[in-house]
Design a protein around this motif. Structure first.
Motif: not given
Length: 255
Positions: A127-131, A135-139, A144-147, A156-164
């Motif tokens: 609903s917004q202008n992503a601009g 980048l999804h910073l996730r476990g 699901g696959d948000l990115a 367009p969305t990248d992702e990076a695993v930042v914790y386990r």
């Protein structure tokens, strides 16, 4: 393994009686803080029993090439994982809920809350202008696959695993409480926590289990737990879950 359950009627709460045991299953890093929050709110009506079901490790972070217009946080732990890198990341942050957004602001982000779960994050961004690219910073483990879903909807969305997170067994104190008669309250903050709790249950349970879960997804994951009641928080956030604990406590152990 078959779980045996002896159903007991909950005893009414009375002044001077021991507090109703509440198992704190939050990850190790947040368990003590949540326990203090529970004690501050409910006082002697609750007896906190610590039993974190996960611990968190923070591996080296390999961020995908930008530029990115904003980051997405779907947990407070994700914010903690990149707090020291905040100056290298976009200032704008879209967060799953109010608590995550508040933590992101402390870390220096210009954060907004989608007030829900992943579905609400997607709805907010659609609903917004992503601009630009996000980048999804996730476990390492997510539902699901948000990115992927955002990308498929033209964002367009990248992702990076930042914790386990790694599983922990139920504490001896928690196992002892579950083998005793009487009501026990178990808040569960995720479907994964619900599945871990079910897998860790002792073979013989005499406690009268009352689950308080953060979402319908967590309730579904709790279906195999021999609980008298499963209460779902009105909204998928910590404050609503605590409200549900309070409502339940009034029913099983009135002040």
């Amino acid at each position: 393994m078959t779980t045996q359950w002896t159903e007991q009627k909950p005893e009414p709460g009375r002044s001077g009686q021991p507090g109703v045991p509440l198992l704190v299953t939050r990850p190790l890093e947040h368990a003590e803080g949540f326990g203090r929050t529970v004690e501050d709110r409910f006082g002697s009506r609750i007896a906190v029993v610590q039993s974190p079901l996960m611990r968190t490790d923070f591996p080296p972070i390999d961020l995908p090439k930008g530029p990115h217009a904003a980051v997405i946080f779907t947990s407070i732990i994700g914010v903690a994982a990149v707090a020291s890198l905040a100056h290298t990341l976009p200032k704008r942050a879209i967060c799953v809920g109010k608590a995550t957004a508040a933590r992101a602001r402390v870390a220096g982000f210009d954060a907004v809350s989608a007030d829900g779960a992943s579905e609400e994050v997607i709805g907010y961004l659609v609903s917004q202008n992503a601009g630009g690219k996000l980048l999804h910073l996730r476990g390492a483990v997510v539902r699901g696959d948000l990115a992927g879903r955002l990308t498929s909807q033209g964002i367009p969305t990248d992702e990076a695993v930042v914790y386990r997170q790694f599983d922990l067994p139920l504490s001896e104190a928690a196992q002892g409480v579950l083998r005793q008669k009487g009501p026990v309250i178990v808040p569960l903050f995720s479907p994964r926590s619900a599945r871990l709790f079910q897998a860790q249950l002792p073979q013989t349970i005499s406690a009268d289990l009352h689950l308080v879960v953060i979402s319908e997804a967590a309730a579904m994951a709790s279906a195999g737990v021999p609980a008298r009641q499963i209460h779902v928080a009105a909204r998928p956030d910590g404050e609503s879950l605590l409200d549900a604990v309070g409502d339940l406590l009034d029913l099983i152990a009135p002040p």
